[in-house]
Scaffold this active site. Structure first.
Site, mmCIF file in Angstrom:
data_model
loop_
_atom_site.group_PDB
_atom_site.id
_atom_site.type_symbol
_atom_site.label_atom_id
_atom_site.label_comp_id
_atom_site.label_asym_id
_atom_site.label_seq_id
_atom_site.Cartn_x
_atom_site.Cartn_y
_atom_site.Cartn_z
ATOM 1 N N LEU A 86 -1.038 43.027 4.650
ATOM 2 C CA LEU A 86 -1.367 41.626 4.376
ATOM 3 C C LEU A 86 -2.866 41.348 4.330
ATOM 4 C CD1 LEU A 86 1.299 39.577 6.371
ATOM 5 C CD2 LEU A 86 0.941 39.590 3.922
ATOM 6 N N VAL A 127 0.036 29.515 0.026
ATOM 7 C CA VAL A 127 0.538 30.883 -0.086
ATOM 8 C C VAL A 127 0.152 31.720 1.131
ATOM 9 C CG1 VAL A 127 0.567 30.854 -2.596
ATOM 10 C CG2 VAL A 127 -1.476 31.641 -1.408
ATOM 11 N N GLU A 128 0.903 32.807 1.345
ATOM 12 C CA GLU A 128 0.748 33.660 2.528
ATOM 13 C C GLU A 128 1.021 32.876 3.809
ATOM 14 O OE1 GLU A 128 0.401 36.798 2.616
ATOM 15 O OE2 GLU A 128 -0.754 37.534 0.932
ATOM 16 N N GLY A 129 1.835 31.841 3.712
ATOM 17 C CA GLY A 129 2.110 30.981 4.860
ATOM 18 C C GLY A 129 1.171 29.795 4.866
#
Length: 450
Positions: free
Chosen positions: A288, A414-416
């Site tokens: 990530l 995005v990505e949380g």
């Protein structure tokens, strides 16, 4: 006494799931540990500019981009194809497989430059060079998988995407993620997996022909004695695969959509083969840093610099009440705030890129970078919109801020969502991972080790 203290502490410790434990144990620490230890020594790194990728290719793209909509369009996705065939999707792939593996600094600089031309062009460039089949194959794939797919990813034959999110789960694997059931095919006696796919919000999905998919593998007949979150590869036109619908994220203009259907795949499709069954969440957590720590900060860097430079020139030329805007204290306050936050974004990117180039993969710092850069980028654009005023709320050629302003919520989400990133990863995971002692204590309690 020790047992009494231990038992009482154990009662008040909240339950930590397996996926949360994997997140806590993934990645490394860096200056975040130093800060919490109270003795910060700034890392020193030698600046190295590899210039592996042709500067003329980058300039040609930026100069010749016609600002047409990347997707959907009537031009046969020419800019996506241009990026692929000109090796803009190859920046994480080793030269052995035809790639142009770059340092973090060089990758970040290229993504910033492309995004400064058009946010959608930046998104399409970023996804193959962050979390996706390329990085997962490079780190975990079998040699056969690498030889089969990496050259095609490097030269644009394959357009990649990665499917994790669904109706009941976001950028995590703790919700009701898609299921895969292991079975033995009666026709050829081979082990296969029946996967029910319902993915959404998947960037590049409408145009992708090589998808990484995440699912929870179940082995009801105990055929291999393994289960859990698993990652696999699927090519377009696989029987049963449906890529028909797409989303429209605020008219920003990049492809985003769904991956659906019930498909049967061979066990050989699992990234890394049998031994990586059940390791999917760990693999994702360890990959990530590119998305959180490099790509999204590069987006904020580009939009903030465009806004700040543009507004700097605007306030010198635009007059109100017979004086330039730059002479007005209220304008000076907002512009100074723009400069400050742009400089913080740039400085933090330089530090983080150096840390990543040193071989570390600090998960908490990557989360801080994602949350802080996208939030500060939003502040810069809000201040710029205030100063640019009427020109920024009317669509037209002279409105240089609107396309960046529209794309801000995408980076935030995005990505949380940043709400989750700040609360769960920075404060929750950060306190446990970065502190020199807390996680050791927590781990002992979870392992019942007095």
């Amino acid at each position: 006494m020790f047992r009494y203290i231990f038992n009482n502490v154990k009662k008040i410790i909240p339950r930590v799931s397996d996926t949360e434990l994997i997140a806590l144990r993934s990645g490394s620490v860096s200056i975040d540990r130093d800060i919490m230890s109270g003795k910060v020594v700034l890392p020193t790194f030698k600046e190295s500019i590899s210039n592996k990728f042709s500067e003329s290719k980058i300039n040609h793209l930026c100069t010749n981009f016609d600002h047409s909509v990347i997707y959907p369009n009537n031009n046969d996705n020419k800019w996506i194809k241009y990026l692929g065939t000109n090796n803009f999707f190859s920046f994480l792939i080793d030269e052995k497989y035809g790639g142009n593996k770059l340092s973090t600094n060089e990758l970040s600089n290229i993504l910033t430059k492309i995004t400064s031309v058009d946010p959608a062009l930046g998104v399409v460039s970023m996804v193959p060079n962050s979390l996706g089949p390329g990085e997962l194959l490079t780190k975990y794939g079998t040699e056969h998988q690498k030889e089969k797919y990496l050259p095609g990813l490097a030269d644009g034959t394959f357009i990649p995407c990665f499917g994790l999110t669904g109706p009941q789960n976001g950028s995590d694997a703790t919700g009701s993620i898609d299921k895969g059931v292991l079975f033995k095919d009666k026709n050829d006696n081979k082990l296969k997996i029946k996967v029910n796919l319902n993915k959404r919000y998947i960037t590049l999905a409408p145009v992708s022909n090589l998808m990484g998919i995440a699912f929870n593998l179940e082995d009801p007949d105990d055929l291999i004695h393994q289960n859990g979150i698993t990652l696999a590869l699927v090519e377009r036109d696989h029987p049963g695969l449906i890529q028909e619908t797409y989303h429209n994220p605020l008219n920003v203009g990049f492809p985003n959509g769904t991956i659906k259907g019930t498909i049967d795949i061979d066990v050989e499709n699992i990234i890394g083969g049998y031994e990586n069954i059940g390791n999917g969440w760990k693999m994702l957590m360890e990959c990530l840093s590119a998305g959180r720590g490099i790509s999204l900060p590069a987006t904020a860097n580009a939009s903030s610099k465009i806004a700040t430079v543009g507004i700097y020139n605007y306030i010198q030329l635009r007059e109100q009440f017979n004086i330039p805007l730059e002479k007005m204290e209220a304008i000076q306050e907002k512009f100074t705030n723009m400069v400050k936050n742009t400089w913080i974004i740039q400085s933090s990117i330089q530090l983080t890129n150096d840390i990543l180039d040193s071989g570390k993969s600090p998960s908490v710092i990557s989360a801080i970078m994602k949350q802080q850069c996208t939030e500060r980028g939003r502040i810069v654009l809000n201040d710029g919109m205030d100063i640019h005023a009427g020109a920024s709320i009317c669509m037209g050629y002279n409105n240089f801020l609107e396309k960046f302003y529209r794309s801000v919520p995408v980076g935030i989400t995005v990505e949380g969502s940043n709400t989750l990133t700040r609360s769960l990863i920075i404060f929750g995971q950060g306190l446990n991972k970065s502190h020199p002692y807390i996680f050791k204590v927590l781990d002992s309690i979870l392992e019942n080790d007095i």
